[in-house]
Design a protein around this motif. Structure first.
Motif, PDB file in Angstrom:
ATOM      1  N   ASP A  40       0.830  -1.199   0.000  1.00 14.25           N
ATOM      2  CA  ASP A  40       0.000   0.000   0.000  1.00 14.25           C
ATOM      3  C   ASP A  40       0.865   1.249   0.000  1.00 14.25           C
ATOM      4  OD1 ASP A  40      -2.565   1.534   0.533  1.00 14.25           O
ATOM      5  OD2 ASP A  40      -1.431   2.028   2.347  1.00 14.25           O
ATOM      6  N   SER A  50      -2.203  -3.435  -0.751  1.00 16.48           N
ATOM      7  CA  SER A  50      -3.477  -2.809  -1.114  1.00 16.48           C
ATOM      8  C   SER A  50      -3.925  -3.374  -2.454  1.00 16.48           C
ATOM      9  CB  SER A  50      -3.296  -1.289  -1.218  1.00 16.48           C
ATOM     10  OG  SER A  50      -4.269  -0.711  -2.060  1.00 16.48           O
ATOM     11  N   ALA A  52      -6.025  -2.039  -4.432  1.00 14.99           N
ATOM     12  CA  ALA A  52      -6.043  -0.932  -5.384  1.00 14.99           C
ATOM     13  C   ALA A  52      -4.640  -0.671  -5.912  1.00 14.99           C
ATOM     14  CB  ALA A  52      -6.614   0.319  -4.734  1.00 14.99           C
ATOM     15  N   SER A  53      -3.652  -0.768  -5.048  1.00 19.73           N
ATOM     16  CA  SER A  53      -2.269  -0.628  -5.490  1.00 19.73           C
ATOM     17  C   SER A  53      -1.928  -1.684  -6.539  1.00 19.73           C
ATOM     18  CB  SER A  53      -1.326  -0.740  -4.283  1.00 19.73           C
ATOM     19  OG  SER A  53      -0.004  -0.396  -4.619  1.00 19.73           O
ATOM     20  N   HIS A  99      -9.918  -4.926   1.254  1.00 16.21           N
ATOM     21  CA  HIS A  99      -9.191  -3.698   0.921  1.00 16.21           C
ATOM     22  C   HIS A  99      -7.677  -3.888   1.054  1.00 16.21           C
ATOM     23  CE1 HIS A  99      -9.165   0.971   1.578  1.00 16.21           C
ATOM     24  NE2 HIS A  99      -8.195   0.587   0.790  1.00 16.21           N
ATOM     25  N   SER A 115     -13.986  -4.572   0.010  1.00 12.55           N
ATOM     26  CA  SER A 115     -14.195  -3.270  -0.629  1.00 12.55           C
ATOM     27  C   SER A 115     -14.657  -3.385  -2.073  1.00 12.55           C
ATOM     28  CB  SER A 115     -12.898  -2.458  -0.583  1.00 12.55           C
ATOM     29  OG  SER A 115     -13.040  -1.249  -1.306  1.00 12.55           O
ATOM     30  N   ASP A 118     -12.303  -0.699  -4.219  1.00 16.65           N
ATOM     31  CA  ASP A 118     -10.933  -1.164  -4.408  1.00 16.65           C
ATOM     32  C   ASP A 118     -10.906  -2.412  -5.285  1.00 16.65           C
ATOM     33  OD1 ASP A 118      -9.146   0.643  -2.621  1.00 16.65           O
ATOM     34  OD2 ASP A 118     -10.886   0.166  -1.392  1.00 16.65           O
ATOM     35  N   THR A 119     -11.929  -3.242  -5.182  1.00 12.05           N
ATOM     36  CA  THR A 119     -12.037  -4.376  -6.100  1.00 12.05           C
ATOM     37  C   THR A 119     -12.210  -3.882  -7.524  1.00 12.05           C
ATOM     38  OG1 THR A 119     -12.944  -5.886  -4.427  1.00 12.05           O
ATOM     39  CG2 THR A 119     -13.426  -6.388  -6.722  1.00 12.05           C
ATOM     40  N   ILE A 366      -1.631   4.100  -4.516  1.00 14.05           N
ATOM     41  CA  ILE A 366      -2.671   4.668  -5.363  1.00 14.05           C
ATOM     42  C   ILE A 366      -2.294   6.062  -5.863  1.00 14.05           C
ATOM     43  CG2 ILE A 366      -4.555   3.280  -4.427  1.00 14.05           C
ATOM     44  CD1 ILE A 366      -5.336   5.634  -2.656  1.00 14.05           C
TER      45      ILE A 366
END
Length: 413
Positions: A40, A50, A52-53, A99, A115, A118-119, A366
């Motif tokens: 993250d 993460s 999202a990362s 997440h 999440s 984020d998914t 992110i």
């Protein structure tokens, strides 16, 4: 001060160093169930990944291969291993992921939520990598996408997505009830071949309308952080397109970005950090920790503080909307604030009102991700070109927004 780079040199350097974050801050142990997970942030919290990362990182692998920063074979190996991790090892519920994941075990980290947003960011990266590398990567990417049960995350009473899912309590909470970064959720969900949601979810969120500093009208979020106007735009190409209500969402982000910059100009008397070349408030690290509420007007919540924290990703992530203003800000950060530069390019943020002046110690995945993807879209349109060839992108936008202008029948002369 240090020697100024040309605009092309600076954008290339920041892009390459941002890519390096995703390349180096990943689990590269082939025997680990967490292979391919990306931190993250760095250097802080070394065991927390993460999702999202990872979504940004999978897209970064395609950019890095295309730019020659790594070989296509090296990038593809990393992609295949990462997709295998998410298909077979990473903790998930109904296709949605937690997440944060433990870097080494791929299990839920720290009691975080499952999440939806984020998914969605992860799926955008998964599909981009699958499209670029093709073959096995494309097959795995489609399997991951098709496993997501978008309808499980929809509140049928409001026709809105829930905000999150508490796994310990076994219940959803919150709601995505007004404009923010969630457009990718509508598009991916509507186009799902296995678990679709109604396309009219796009119609059922509140659109707050406002103006600031001569800019607008702006359909805006409650907090005014710039990332809400950036994240979906990193993959979905909204240029030259209006939705069925006549809203040009690309232009909406242009106006929101200009308003955010004007807010910093107008409040320069309150903060030594703010000015025409230091702007772009968005979620980032601050002197007292990470804060998701950094933002500028217009918004629907009372703004009674200005603490002078500015992240470079605010301007960088808006470069497709305001290229001249964004590049001027990045030149200012690089040339005049060498402490804002580190191993992975720009550090997360800085604040000149603190004593001593404060510079973030970490970079955040992110924030490096939106910087890299938007600079690449500005330079070449590469991410848009790859992603918008996907049926999920084309169909999802068409179902929710209406067909693009080029697809509409032309009036006869």
């Amino acid at each position: 001060m240090r020697e100024k780079l040309t605009n092309d040199e600076l954008l290339d350097l920041e892009s390459k160093q941002s890519f390096t974050f995703f390349w180096e801050e990943a689990n590269t142990n082939p025997d680990s169930p967490g292979y391919g997970l990306i931190r993250d942030r760095a250097p802080g919290l070394p065991n927390m990944a993460s999702i999202a990362s990872v979504g940004y990182g999978l897209t970064a692998l395609a950019i890095g291969a295309e730019r020659g920063w790594v070989t296509k074979e090296q990038a593809e190996e990393r992609v295949l291993g990462t997709l295998n991790t998410f298909l077979n090892h990473a903790d998930q519920r109904h296709g949605f992921y937690f997440h944060f994941l433990d870097m080494n075990t791929a299990k839920q980290f720290g009691g975080c939520e499952v999440s939806v947003i984020d998914t969605a960011i992860l799926i955008c990266g998964v599909l981009t990598a699958g499209q670029y590398f093709g073959g096995e990567a494309q097959v795995l990417a489609q399997q991951i996408y098709e496993r997501v049960e978008w309808d499980w995350y929809r509140n049928p009473e409001t026709n809105q997505f829930y905000m999150g899912y508490d796994d310990e309590k076994g219940e959803h909470f919150g709601t995505w009830d007004h404009y923010a970064e969630q457009f990718m959720m509508y598009f991916l969900g509507a186009a799902s071949p296995t678990h679709p949601v109604p396309a009219d979810m796009f119609d059922d969120f509140t659109r707050y309308l406002g103006y600031y500093g001569g800019h607008g009208p702006i359909i805006h979020s409650t907090g005014g952080a710039l990332f809400v106007y950036q994240f979906s735009h990193a993959w979905f190409d909204f240029r030259d397109r209006e939705d069925k209500y006549g809203v040009d969402w690309f232009e909406n982000s242009v106006q929101a970005t200009l308003a955010s910059r004007q807010f910093c100009i107008d409040n320069a008397d309150k903060s030594a950090t703010f000015g025409p070349d230091s702007w772009g408030m968005t979620a980032c690290d601050g002197p007292r920790g990470y804060h998701g509420g950094y933002g500028a007007d217009p918004n629907t919540s009372k703004r009674d503080y200005v603490d002078g924290t500015v992240p470079p990703c605010g301007a960088a992530g808006s470069i497709v909307f305001t290229p001249e203003e964004s590049i001027s800000a990045l030149q200012n950060y690089y040339t005049n604030y060498p402490k804002l530069w580190g191993k992975y390019g720009f550090q997360d943020s800085y604040n000149l009102d603190e004593t001593p002046e404060w510079y973030a110690e970490d970079v955040i995945g992110i924030d490096k991700g939106i910087t890299l993807l938007m600079i690449e879209n500005y330079r070449s349109g590469f991410v848009w070109k790859q992603f918008m060839t996907l049926p999920a992108a084309q169909q999802g936008m068409a179902l929710c927004m209406g067909e693009p202008r080029s697809a509409l029948p032309q009036a006869k002369a």
